[in-house]
Design a protein around this motif. Sequence first.
Motif, PDB file in Angstrom:
ATOM      1  N   UNK A  54       3.909   2.323  -4.305  1.00  0.00           N
ATOM      2  CA  UNK A  54       2.701   3.015  -3.873  1.00  0.00           C
ATOM      3  C   UNK A  54       3.022   4.328  -3.159  1.00  0.00           C
ATOM      4  N   UNK A  55       4.070   4.304  -2.315  1.00  0.00           N
ATOM      5  CA  UNK A  55       4.341   5.499  -1.534  1.00  0.00           C
ATOM      6  C   UNK A  55       4.651   6.699  -2.428  1.00  0.00           C
ATOM      7  N   UNK A  56       5.059   6.419  -3.676  1.00  0.00           N
ATOM      8  CA  UNK A  56       5.336   7.542  -4.564  1.00  0.00           C
ATOM      9  C   UNK A  56       4.080   8.020  -5.274  1.00  0.00           C
ATOM     10  N   UNK A  57       3.272   7.080  -5.749  1.00  0.00           N
ATOM     11  CA  UNK A  57       2.153   7.494  -6.590  1.00  0.00           C
ATOM     12  C   UNK A  57       0.927   7.911  -5.772  1.00  0.00           C
ATOM     13  N   UNK A  58       0.833   7.421  -4.514  1.00  0.00           N
ATOM     14  CA  UNK A  58      -0.424   7.653  -3.801  1.00  0.00           C
ATOM     15  C   UNK A  58      -0.474   9.031  -3.140  1.00  0.00           C
TER      16      UNK A  58
END
Lengths: 280, 356
Positions: free
Chosen positions: A216-220
């Motif tokens: 998530x930390x990459x895509x959000x």
Amino acid sequence: MNIVLKQRSILPGFGLTLGFTLAYLSVIALIPLFGLFLRTAELTWGQFWATVTDARVLAAYRLSFGASLIAATVNVLFGAIVAWVLVRYRFPGRRVVDALIDLPFALPTAVAGISLTAVYAHTGWIGQYLQPLNIKVAFAPLGVVVALTFIGLPFVVRTLQPVLEDVDPEVEEAAANLGASRPQAIWRVILPELWPVLLTGFALAFARALGEYGSIVFISGNMPMRTEIVPLLMVMKLEQFDYAGATAIAVVMLLASFTLLLAINLLQWWSGQRHSGLGS
Amino acid sequence: MSIEARHITKHFGAFAVLKDVSLHVATGELIALLGPSGSGKTTLLRIISGLEVPDQGSGQILLHDEDVTNRHVSMRRVGFVFQHYALFRHMTVFKNVAFGLQVRPRKLRPTKRQIREKVHELLKLVQLEWLAERYPAQLSGGQRQRIALARALAIEPKVLLLDEPFGALDAKTRQELRRWLRRLHSELNVTSVLVTHDQEEALEVADRVVITNAGRIEQVGTPEEVFHHPANEFVMNFVGHVNVFHGRVEGDRAFLGPLEVEYSGQPQTIAQPARGLVRPYDLDIDRQANGKSGFSATVQHVNAAGPHVKIDLLADSGEPVHVELTQERFRTLRLTLGESVFVCPREINVFLGGQR
């Protein structure tokens, strides 16, 4: 009811394995959880309340629970179809598809996050076609849902497969023979057999999604108030050495997910009672 | 309602399960399809019901002279009873039986009250009214199969097809249900086809028996016909027990193992391989040679339980032989184990040709 703690048996092993189970659960799960509550207790009620009702935290709760629920629902719908195809039909490449299902299990989630971001970014393979339609996936809440769907899929498929294998195709033939249309057979004969396990799959995918961090930390894009998830806030608090604050957020999350899982279990128990018909 | 299958062929992959099979079942008849496993009998039944389709362009299924070959199973109104019941396990007995009525399109669906009455009428018919609120898991095998039958009858089928309905039950229940099915059939008079590999079941229940083997029909006849006048060696061998004596026919004599008998068919100028088949009760035992054609043998085992006494012997030429005597005859003979006796056939069927 008579509670028999230990049944005499010729084959030993109950005492040893139960002892191991309890010790193991304590070390792995109970003691860390206890520590969580202990740490939170350093805060006064006022501080606790202020931490967990902070607007930024509430936004993160909304996103985490909302996206996890949506992702688990999507997974139940499409996971059921995938499991059905894998169980019922024999086709070339079935084994490959079957192996692919496990990919989200094995792949480091950070890798998944980076690849999903690359694909869905406005220049990516899929993102470039979504851009003109004004659909933004990467760096938007939708991206969170996509990533959580990806990591949750195997949980639904793998829980459903053994149960589906147990559903006799003859039952469907009987339904057709009695005049039922295909949708009627699915709705009245197949789905009722699957409700309990669909709920299990949902619960697993949901629980997994709540705890997800890496992808998530990459895509959000981690935009405050918009695309921050709860685990991210905890990590941020920890980086600022605000351990009590981090655990306070965690405790609320834990209680909320525990309540949800309990509700799902009750629902499952209730539907199991209704359908098995065996009162005991 | 009559059933007619015309020139049905069916392949599973390269394997031919049915080879150009035709069958006619008259209105109100109860027919048994009898054959070893893999003979295609279940496939034929499933094709009649519509659960399976015959090979592209290979034949027709007619129900009451109406071509239903291309009609979907759900539109054929054919009652089907599965070997393993196929009950809906999450539904009560009542709901199982009501299913066929409840899935009807709204216009054709009976009212709730009509459905309730119909279901109770059917449960009464299968004598299980008191089980209406139970779930299948709470029933015995025999009860489940009767419920499955009630469920099949709920759609008021034109014909009733039963696929080894008693195959999964114990011997005693099987016998009870067999009788009960026979009575039920004479009560309802619905055209029925029963698949079984149990010859006793077929002979006891059916009006006519169809013997299938390797995708073909070997003989169609009343139980009496197929038992006493088998069309060929396979039928005689499959229906009832037999002793087989291998040998040859030369001229008008048959030399079959230890036996030499007259051959009643066309005399063979060149010796032909042949087999003589004798039912165990068509063999008699005597103390000494009595001038009739026969052979000597040693008594090896005697089983006197049951209406007949079953005796295993070993012919002096090495063949094992099974004989069935009446209790009375056995008592007069007073056979002992190891005794040497003389065995002679009362009736022997000789079949020419290579081994089938």
